[in-house]
Design a protein around this motif. Structure first.
Motif, PDB file in Angstrom:
ATOM      1  N   MET A   2       7.072  -5.245   0.730  1.00 13.68           N
ATOM      2  CA  MET A   2       6.394  -3.980   0.409  1.00 13.68           C
ATOM      3  C   MET A   2       4.892  -4.150   0.664  1.00 13.68           C
ATOM      4  O   MET A   2       4.239  -5.008   0.085  1.00 13.68           O
ATOM      5  CB  MET A   2       6.640  -3.601  -1.056  1.00 13.68           C
ATOM      6  N   ASN A   3       4.341  -3.316   1.531  1.00 18.75           N
ATOM      7  CA  ASN A   3       2.919  -3.405   1.851  1.00 18.75           C
ATOM      8  C   ASN A   3       2.105  -2.548   0.895  1.00 18.75           C
ATOM      9  O   ASN A   3       2.657  -1.752   0.120  1.00 18.75           O
ATOM     10  CB  ASN A   3       2.688  -2.983   3.306  1.00 18.75           C
ATOM     11  N   PRO A   4       0.753  -2.707   0.931  1.00 20.89           N
ATOM     12  CA  PRO A   4      -0.100  -1.946   0.009  1.00 20.89           C
ATOM     13  C   PRO A   4       0.113  -0.439   0.083  1.00 20.89           C
ATOM     14  O   PRO A   4       0.014   0.268  -0.934  1.00 20.89           O
ATOM     15  CB  PRO A   4      -1.515  -2.340   0.453  1.00 20.89           C
ATOM     16  N   LYS A   5       0.379   0.090   1.271  1.00 21.44           N
ATOM     17  CA  LYS A   5       0.595   1.530   1.421  1.00 21.44           C
ATOM     18  C   LYS A   5       1.847   1.972   0.662  1.00 21.44           C
ATOM     19  O   LYS A   5       1.871   3.027   0.013  1.00 21.44           O
ATOM     20  CB  LYS A   5       0.722   1.875   2.906  1.00 21.44           C
ATOM     21  N   GLN A   6       2.886   1.148   0.733  1.00 23.56           N
ATOM     22  CA  GLN A   6       4.117   1.457   0.015  1.00 23.56           C
ATOM     23  C   GLN A   6       3.912   1.368  -1.495  1.00 23.56           C
ATOM     24  O   GLN A   6       4.475   2.156  -2.259  1.00 23.56           O
ATOM     25  CB  GLN A   6       5.228   0.498   0.467  1.00 23.56           C
ATOM     26  N   ILE A   7       3.092   0.384  -1.907  1.00 22.11           N
ATOM     27  CA  ILE A   7       2.788   0.257  -3.338  1.00 22.11           C
ATOM     28  C   ILE A   7       2.070   1.494  -3.848  1.00 22.11           C
ATOM     29  O   ILE A   7       2.376   2.032  -4.918  1.00 22.11           O
ATOM     30  CB  ILE A   7       1.941  -1.011  -3.592  1.00 22.11           C
TER      31      ILE A   7
ATOM     32  N   MET B 120      -3.690  -3.464 -10.676  1.00 19.31           N
ATOM     33  CA  MET B 120      -3.961  -4.870 -10.400  1.00 19.31           C
ATOM     34  C   MET B 120      -2.776  -5.762 -10.740  1.00 19.31           C
ATOM     35  O   MET B 120      -2.521  -6.766 -10.059  1.00 19.31           O
ATOM     36  CB  MET B 120      -5.207  -5.327 -11.167  1.00 19.31           C
ATOM     37  N   THR B 121      -2.026  -5.417 -11.782  1.00 18.15           N
ATOM     38  CA  THR B 121      -0.842  -6.191 -12.132  1.00 18.15           C
ATOM     39  C   THR B 121       0.172  -6.185 -10.988  1.00 18.15           C
ATOM     40  O   THR B 121       0.717  -7.233 -10.602  1.00 18.15           O
ATOM     41  CB  THR B 121      -0.191  -5.634 -13.406  1.00 18.15           C
ATOM     42  N   LEU B 122       0.403  -5.006 -10.426  1.00 24.41           N
ATOM     43  CA  LEU B 122       1.350  -4.900  -9.312  1.00 24.41           C
ATOM     44  C   LEU B 122       0.820  -5.583  -8.051  1.00 24.41           C
ATOM     45  O   LEU B 122       1.556  -6.291  -7.357  1.00 24.41           O
ATOM     46  CB  LEU B 122       1.661  -3.430  -9.035  1.00 24.41           C
ATOM     47  N   VAL B 123      -0.484  -5.365  -7.765  1.00 22.41           N
ATOM     48  CA  VAL B 123      -1.078  -5.962  -6.563  1.00 22.41           C
ATOM     49  C   VAL B 123      -1.089  -7.486  -6.658  1.00 22.41           C
ATOM     50  O   VAL B 123      -0.717  -8.189  -5.701  1.00 22.41           O
ATOM     51  CB  VAL B 123      -2.507  -5.424  -6.341  1.00 22.41           C
ATOM     52  N   PHE B 124      -1.494  -8.019  -7.816  1.00 29.18           N
ATOM     53  CA  PHE B 124      -1.543  -9.474  -7.973  1.00 29.18           C
ATOM     54  C   PHE B 124      -0.148 -10.090  -7.894  1.00 29.18           C
ATOM     55  O   PHE B 124       0.045 -11.153  -7.305  1.00 29.18           O
ATOM     56  CB  PHE B 124      -2.195  -9.846  -9.301  1.00 29.18           C
TER      57      PHE B 124
END
Length: 317
Positions: free
Chosen positions: A1-6, A60-64
């Motif tokens: 899953m890329n940042p755009k999908q997140i 940030m929790t999801l990104v990290f």
């Protein structure tokens, strides 16, 4: 899953709470009185301020979690890392600032929205004495000399000064469309000041569990123009039934799903008698000695309920 999908996933999740509440009546967010409007503003302001912390933390929790997953060999690996002054400043200063702002706003609005504080208005307020019974609401209009059960009416754009007590169990008087709720307690008097800025019929109920008939403890609060209110008072006065110290014990007996009832006249000392029934050695209102008096202000009157002789009593404070 890329940042755009997140990002896309987060946008969809943001709608989840609203979808879960889609079947609810958002009365508190559609107020019809100034007190309710001010409370809505406070709710929205406090929520947005708290989201300043909540949203970045969730993101940030999801990104990290994604960036530093075990399979991502490109992520920087620092097994000995233990401190960052920049991070410490952010995680402490921003919450402290938000708490300070929330504290200031809460302090200010707590006094402005104090339910005991009379509303600022050029219009003369009307007084309504409220008694919570098992399981119904009694409304006494001392200036008009009438009483009603499970129906409340008042002119629009006119402050209403409520004096509230209970016959027995503690309840909570609440008209969500107009604003604050406040408790009703036996032998004690609470106060509430509300105003309706729009004509309409609004739901009122008890917000405090008080027994098997609690779920049917509802009433209608009718805000109408001045003429409509006068017509309503005339309609109530046309009823020949009287509520006094003899008939009150029958009304106070526990019952469920009571219909609207009108009393064309009411004893002027009834509310004070109910309020003071547990004071000065008084016992339950149904057939025992009670005393009318005061809960926070001077009053003259004393009574023994259920047909027993009434004796004048004076309390000096």
């Amino acid at each position: 899953m890329n940042p755009k999908q997140i990002t896309s996933l987060l946008k969809r999740l943001a709608w989840l709470p609203l979808l879960m509440l889609s079947g609810c009546k958002m009365v508190l967010l559609d107020p019809k009185g100034q007190v309710g409007v001010d409370e809505k503003s406070l709710i929205i302001t406090a929520t947005l301020l708290m989201l300043i912390v909540v949203i970045p933390v969730i993101v940030m929790t999801l990104v990290f979690a994604w960036k530093y997953r075990a399979s991502n060999t490109k992520a920087t690996y620092r097994p000995n890392w233990s401190h960052s002054t920049a991070i410490e400043l952010v995680v402490w200063i921003i919450p402290c600032v938000i708490v300070a702002i929330l504290g200031t706003i809460t302090w200010k609005t707590t006094h402005e929205l104090d339910p005991y504080r009379p509303l600022d208005s050029d219009v003369k307020p009307i007084e309504v004495q409220v008694v919570s019974l098992d399981w119904k609401w009694l409304f006494i209009y001392p200036e008009q000399g009438i009483a009603t059960v499970n129906e409340l009416a008042f002119p629009v754009d006119t402050p209403v000064n409520f004096k509230i007590t209970s016959q027995s169990a503690m309840n909570s008087f609440f008209i969500p469309a107009l604003g604050s709720q406040i408790y009703s307690m036996a032998g004690m008097q609470t106060k509430l000041h509300l105003i309706a800025n729009h004509e309409g019929s609004y739901d009122g109920f008890s917000a405090n569990l008080s027994g098997e008939g609690f779920s049917d403890m509802k009433f209608q609060a009718i805000a109408t123009d001045e003429q409509g209110f006068n017509d309503w008072v005339s309609q109530v006065k046309a009823n020949a039934e009287t509520l006094d110290l003899n008939s009150y014990p029958t009304l106070a007996a526990p019952s469920k799903a009571d219909p609207v009832r009108y009393y064309g006249s009411v004893s002027p000392i009834l509310y004070e008698t109910i309020l003071m029934q547990y004071h000065n050695g008084g016992k339950h209102a149904a057939g025992h000695e009670d005393h009318a008096g005061h809960a926070g202000h001077d009053a003259d009157a004393g009574a023994e309920m259920a047909g027993m002789p009434m004796n004048a009593a004076e309390e000096t404070h």
